[in-house]
Design a protein around this motif. Sequence first.
Motif, PDB file in Angstrom:
ATOM      1  N   MET A   1       0.822  -1.191   0.000  1.00  0.00           N
ATOM      2  CA  MET A   1       0.000   0.000   0.000  1.00  0.00           C
ATOM      3  C   MET A   1       0.863   1.251   0.000  1.00  0.00           C
ATOM      4  O   MET A   1       0.484   2.245  -0.605  1.00  0.00           O
ATOM      5  CB  MET A   1      -0.915   0.001   1.214  1.00  0.00           C
ATOM      6  N   GLU A   2       2.017   1.186   0.679  1.00  0.00           N
ATOM      7  CA  GLU A   2       2.872   2.372   0.772  1.00  0.00           C
ATOM      8  C   GLU A   2       3.367   2.816  -0.599  1.00  0.00           C
ATOM      9  O   GLU A   2       3.381   4.007  -0.907  1.00  0.00           O
ATOM     10  CB  GLU A   2       4.055   2.087   1.690  1.00  0.00           C
ATOM     11  N   VAL A   3       3.761   1.876  -1.433  1.00  0.00           N
ATOM     12  CA  VAL A   3       4.239   2.220  -2.776  1.00  0.00           C
ATOM     13  C   VAL A   3       3.125   2.879  -3.582  1.00  0.00           C
ATOM     14  O   VAL A   3       3.345   3.885  -4.252  1.00  0.00           O
ATOM     15  CB  VAL A   3       4.777   0.969  -3.504  1.00  0.00           C
ATOM     16  N   ARG A  18      -7.643   1.937  -2.972  1.00  0.00           N
ATOM     17  CA  ARG A  18      -8.912   1.980  -2.241  1.00  0.00           C
ATOM     18  C   ARG A  18      -9.417   0.577  -1.915  1.00  0.00           C
ATOM     19  O   ARG A  18      -9.764   0.284  -0.774  1.00  0.00           O
ATOM     20  CB  ARG A  18      -9.946   2.794  -3.031  1.00  0.00           C
ATOM     21  N   PRO A  19      -9.463  -0.376  -2.887  1.00  0.00           N
ATOM     22  CA  PRO A  19      -9.899  -1.733  -2.550  1.00  0.00           C
ATOM     23  C   PRO A  19      -8.990  -2.420  -1.519  1.00  0.00           C
ATOM     24  O   PRO A  19      -9.472  -3.180  -0.675  1.00  0.00           O
ATOM     25  CB  PRO A  19      -9.870  -2.470  -3.894  1.00  0.00           C
ATOM     26  N   ILE A  25      -9.574  -6.536  -1.585  1.00  0.00           N
ATOM     27  CA  ILE A  25      -8.556  -7.327  -2.263  1.00  0.00           C
ATOM     28  C   ILE A  25      -7.348  -7.413  -1.334  1.00  0.00           C
ATOM     29  O   ILE A  25      -7.249  -6.688  -0.343  1.00  0.00           O
ATOM     30  CB  ILE A  25      -8.155  -6.729  -3.633  1.00  0.00           C
ATOM     31  N   ARG A  26      -6.423  -8.300  -1.680  1.00  0.00           N
ATOM     32  CA  ARG A  26      -5.186  -8.463  -0.916  1.00  0.00           C
ATOM     33  C   ARG A  26      -4.003  -8.244  -1.839  1.00  0.00           C
ATOM     34  O   ARG A  26      -4.113  -8.383  -3.056  1.00  0.00           O
ATOM     35  CB  ARG A  26      -5.097  -9.865  -0.327  1.00  0.00           C
ATOM     36  N   SER A  27      -2.867  -7.936  -1.252  1.00  0.00           N
ATOM     37  CA  SER A  27      -1.654  -7.783  -2.037  1.00  0.00           C
ATOM     38  C   SER A  27      -0.579  -8.710  -1.496  1.00  0.00           C
ATOM     39  O   SER A  27      -0.665  -9.189  -0.361  1.00  0.00           O
ATOM     40  CB  SER A  27      -1.173  -6.335  -2.003  1.00  0.00           C
TER      41      SER A  27
END
Length: 65
Positions: A1-3, A18-19, A25-27
């Motif tokens: 998320m930081e990037v 936002r998702p 969603i996941r990363s």
Amino acid sequence: MEVLMRYATREQKRKWLRPLMDGEIRSAFLMTEPAVRVLGLHTNIETRIEKEGDHHYVINARKWW
């Protein structure tokens, strides 16, 4: 998320950040080393870290992103 927060365009933030923040969603971040084998098995780890002096380390690796 930081990037995404720091570098994404407004459209990329809308589509992906936002998702993520809403938990829809996941990363994941994955990084492997190419063609590394130990005893015939793919271990994907070959990085070496060596201490150099009192406060420095040298990291030697090749990564696939």
